[in-house]
Design a protein around this motif. Structure first.
Motif, PDB file in Angstrom:
ATOM      1  N   ARG A  21       8.031   0.195   0.402  1.00 26.97           N
ATOM      2  CA  ARG A  21       6.219  -0.917  -0.190  1.00 26.97           C
ATOM      3  C   ARG A  21       7.007  -1.926  -0.488  1.00 26.97           C
ATOM      4  N   HIS A  22       6.212  -2.613   0.096  1.00 28.83           N
ATOM      5  CA  HIS A  22       6.358  -4.213  -1.061  1.00 28.83           C
ATOM      6  C   HIS A  22       7.575  -4.618  -0.270  1.00 28.83           C
ATOM      7  N   GLY A  71       0.897  -1.161  -0.148  1.00 29.34           N
ATOM      8  CA  GLY A  71      -0.144  -0.048  -0.164  1.00 29.34           C
ATOM      9  C   GLY A  71       1.648   0.911   0.113  1.00 29.34           C
ATOM     10  N   ARG A  72       0.344   2.744  -0.907  1.00 33.34           N
ATOM     11  CA  ARG A  72       1.144   3.924  -0.722  1.00 33.34           C
ATOM     12  C   ARG A  72       1.638   4.383   0.236  1.00 33.34           C
ATOM     13  N   THR A  73       0.399   4.191   1.372  1.00 34.34           N
ATOM     14  CA  THR A  73       0.358   5.324   2.890  1.00 34.34           C
ATOM     15  C   THR A  73      -0.182   4.546   3.626  1.00 34.34           C
ATOM     16  N   ALA A  74       0.657   3.030   4.516  1.00 36.36           N
ATOM     17  CA  ALA A  74      -0.169   2.001   4.474  1.00 36.36           C
ATOM     18  C   ALA A  74       0.257   2.503   6.325  1.00 36.36           C
TER      19      ALA A  74
END
Length: 604
Positions: A197-198, A159-162
């Motif tokens: 991210r990821h 997710g971009r902003t988790a």
């Protein structure tokens, strides 16, 4: 130094409980008003190390070590003065004196806390539903949940902003998260987003054990396989080493420090029982990182991958270290098998295989010599030999310390001189050129033939070195190619005692000796039974009798060199050696079969 309104340096020093501090490192026994123990700075059996609490100093009557509590911590933990002050404050709970001004402002409040909160969130994500892919990857690398907890591993979801949402909900400001490098703020003024991210996440700590940044390994396709935190008030990539805080004490206890290439390699080394392992953060080792390494160990061991990229990294590190060398401060290199890194070796061969691979490192001077020698082949013309000497001299001249530079020049000179063809007085034969076609068309070289008989049995049965290693080390072959082969056989045996013929062949092939070894073997087996069973003491005795003429030839050559140089003492020493060999030869009832003439002593 200028201090703020906190305690002065003198007040701080006066309040330090010297005996308690030293007692963390040394077992002390009270004797009257003093304490005594075994000195931590040199080896001794009877205690000569005294702590005088009333006067605030320690003194060793064995090695002369002397100083205050600050001096002791600086020496025991190899810290600089400011770091020792911070360490003492941690040990004692006392408030440390502070500078009024500093060239860099102190970190803003909340930066360390933001990193700690991010690390906890990454770890929770790894353990939860969102960490399934990361856990599968760890499982494929042989890492379990306990290892993940030990190193604080985590997972950044796709997710971009988790992470941003989670930490904003915890009360952290967006500005703090950007400043600490957890969020990226686009230049066009758009909304900030998570940097990681990821990715599988590795917390990175400073020397005091505080999380100052992260490294993230991509779990899917990404432009960058590994991504580190950017430069921040806390994170300076060229001044940090992964696992430094955890490795410091084991390194001091072991008197050694292993430097691997990456995070997973460090984890593999620690899991194999080698807790004194660190790694740079994905870049070549910097001068500042070298200084950190040398505070913990005089000769850190670089344990790099056994592929071309690993060798290039080792070469870069070697050349960068040269200007920084000082007496007692160097590097060593553990070269892993081709295609292996510490992680793959650990998974394939276990802890024992990894410990063996890093247990016999090469000194820096030998590592550089082998690299230049391998790249210089063939050395069949004076120009190529001169080029090799020139490159070695250029390397030695990079050493800033004059004394160490002189030793490097001498070490390279000794190694190269052993390679060149030589002629003794009255000897017009020289050394045949190392081209197989030319050699085949000429009569056999008697020197090569004789000295080949010494090395051939060892190539077929390296176990003979159990008996004759010291004898082989005492010999200097007159034929320069065989002399180099002799040295490499000894090097292989010292690195891996007990290796078999196949293992020796693989080692020699790796360093460019395969063709020469095959030529030595092509002459046929040299019998060592001498009427007895081959091997053991009988083979040892026959081999030594074969070696006598070679030893004598070498001594004669040294005597001639001493005579030419006007070195009377050197000639006398060699003369004594020749006398002993003459007596040994005269005691033989039969010829040794070496094919070497028994010539007289050199005369002045």
């Amino acid at each position: 130094m200028a201090l703020d309104t906190g305690p002065s340096l003198e007040d701080f020093k006066a309040r330090l409980p010297l005996a308690d501090i030293v007692g963390r490192y040394v077992r002390l026994v009270r004797r009257g008003r003093e304490f005594v123990g075994l000195c931590p700075f040199h080896k001794e059996k009877s205690p000569s190390f005294n702590v005088v609490e009333e006067k605030g100093f320690y003194h060793c009557f064995g090695c002369g070590a002397h100083g205050t509590a600050i001096d002791f911590v600086m020496a025991a933990e190899r810290l600089e003065f400011p770091e020792a002050i911070e360490r003492l404050a941690e040990l004692t709970g006392l408030e440390a004196p502070r500078r009024r001004s500093s060239p860099t402002p102190p970190p803003a409040p909340g930066l360390h806390e933001a990193n700690e909160a991010a690390a906890a969130w990454f770890a929770a994500t790894l353990a939860g539903e969102g960490g399934r892919e990361a856990r599968a990857y760890l499982g494929s690398r042989g890492l379990d949940a306990e290892t993940a907890r030990r190193f604080g591993l985590g997972c950044a979801p796709a997710g971009r902003t988790a992470l941003k949402a989670a930490l904003l909900a915890r009360g952290f400001s967006e500005q703090i998260l950007v400043e600490v490098g957890l969020l990226v703020r686009p230049e066009d003024g758009g909304d900030s987003f998570d940097r990681f991210r990821h990715r599988l996440m590795f917390p990175i700590h400073d020397a005091r054990g505080r999380i100052v940044g992260f490294g993230g390994r991509a779990l899917g396709d990404a432009r960058a396989k590994y991504l580190n935190s950017p430069e921040t008030p806390l994170f300076h990539k060229g001044r940090l080493l992964y696992n430094l805080a955890q490795a410091a004490r084991p390194a001091r206890e072991a008197g050694n420090l292993l430097v691997a290439e990456g995070y997973m390699d460090v984890i593999a080394l620690v899991r194999s029982g080698l807790a004194h392992a660190v790694a740079p953060l994905g870049t070549a080792i910097t001068e500042e990182q070298f200084e950190i390494l040398w505070r913990l160990a005089d000769e850190p061991v670089l344990c790099l991958d056994g592929d071309a990229a690993g060798l290039r990294a080792a070469h870069r590190a070697a050349e960068r270290a040269l200007p920084l060398l000082r007496a007692g401060r160097s590097l060593r290199f553990a070269l892993l098998p081709p295609g292996e890194d510490p992680d793959s070796l650990m998974r394939g061969g276990g802890a024992a295989a990894l410990a063996e691979a890093v247990g016999r490192p090469l000194p820096l001077v030998e590592f550089l010599w082998r690299r230049e020698y391998a790249q210089a082949q063939p050395l069949d013309t004076p120009e190529r030999r001169a080029a090799l000497q020139g490159r070695l001299r250029e390397l030695a001249m990079q050493v800033a310390d004059r004394e160490v530079r002189g030793h490097y020049l001498a070490a390279f000179r000794e190694r190269t001189v052993a390679l060149w063809p030589r002629r003794e007085k009255g000897d017009r034969r020289g050394t045949p050129p190392p081209m197989a076609g030319v050699l085949a068309a000429r009569p056999p070289d008697p020197v090569f033939t004789a000295e080949r008989r010494l090395l051939e049995p060892l190539l077929r049965e390296p176990a003979l070195l159990h008996e004759i290693e010291e004898d082989l080390a005492a010999i200097e072959c007159r034929e320069p190619r065989l002399e180099k082969l002799r040295q490499e056989i000894l090097a292989a045996w010292s690195e891996q005692p007990g290796l078999d013929a196949r293992g020796l062949h693989d080692h020699l092939s790796r360093y460019g000796f395969a063709e020469l070894a095959e030529r030595v073997l092509a002459g046929g087996p040299v019998a060592l039974d001498d009427g007895n069973e081959q091997g053991g003491a009988a083979a040892h005795d026959v081999w030594r009798r074969m070696a006598v003429p070679v030893l004598r030839r070498s001594a004669q050559r040294r005597e001639l060199e001493a005579l030419a140089a006007g070195d009377g003492q050197g000639r006398d020493r060699v003369g004594a050696t020749l006398g002993g060999l003459d007596r040994l030869l005269n005691a033989r009832d039969e010829d040794t079969g070496m094919g070497l003439p028994h010539t007289g002593r050199a005369t002045g």
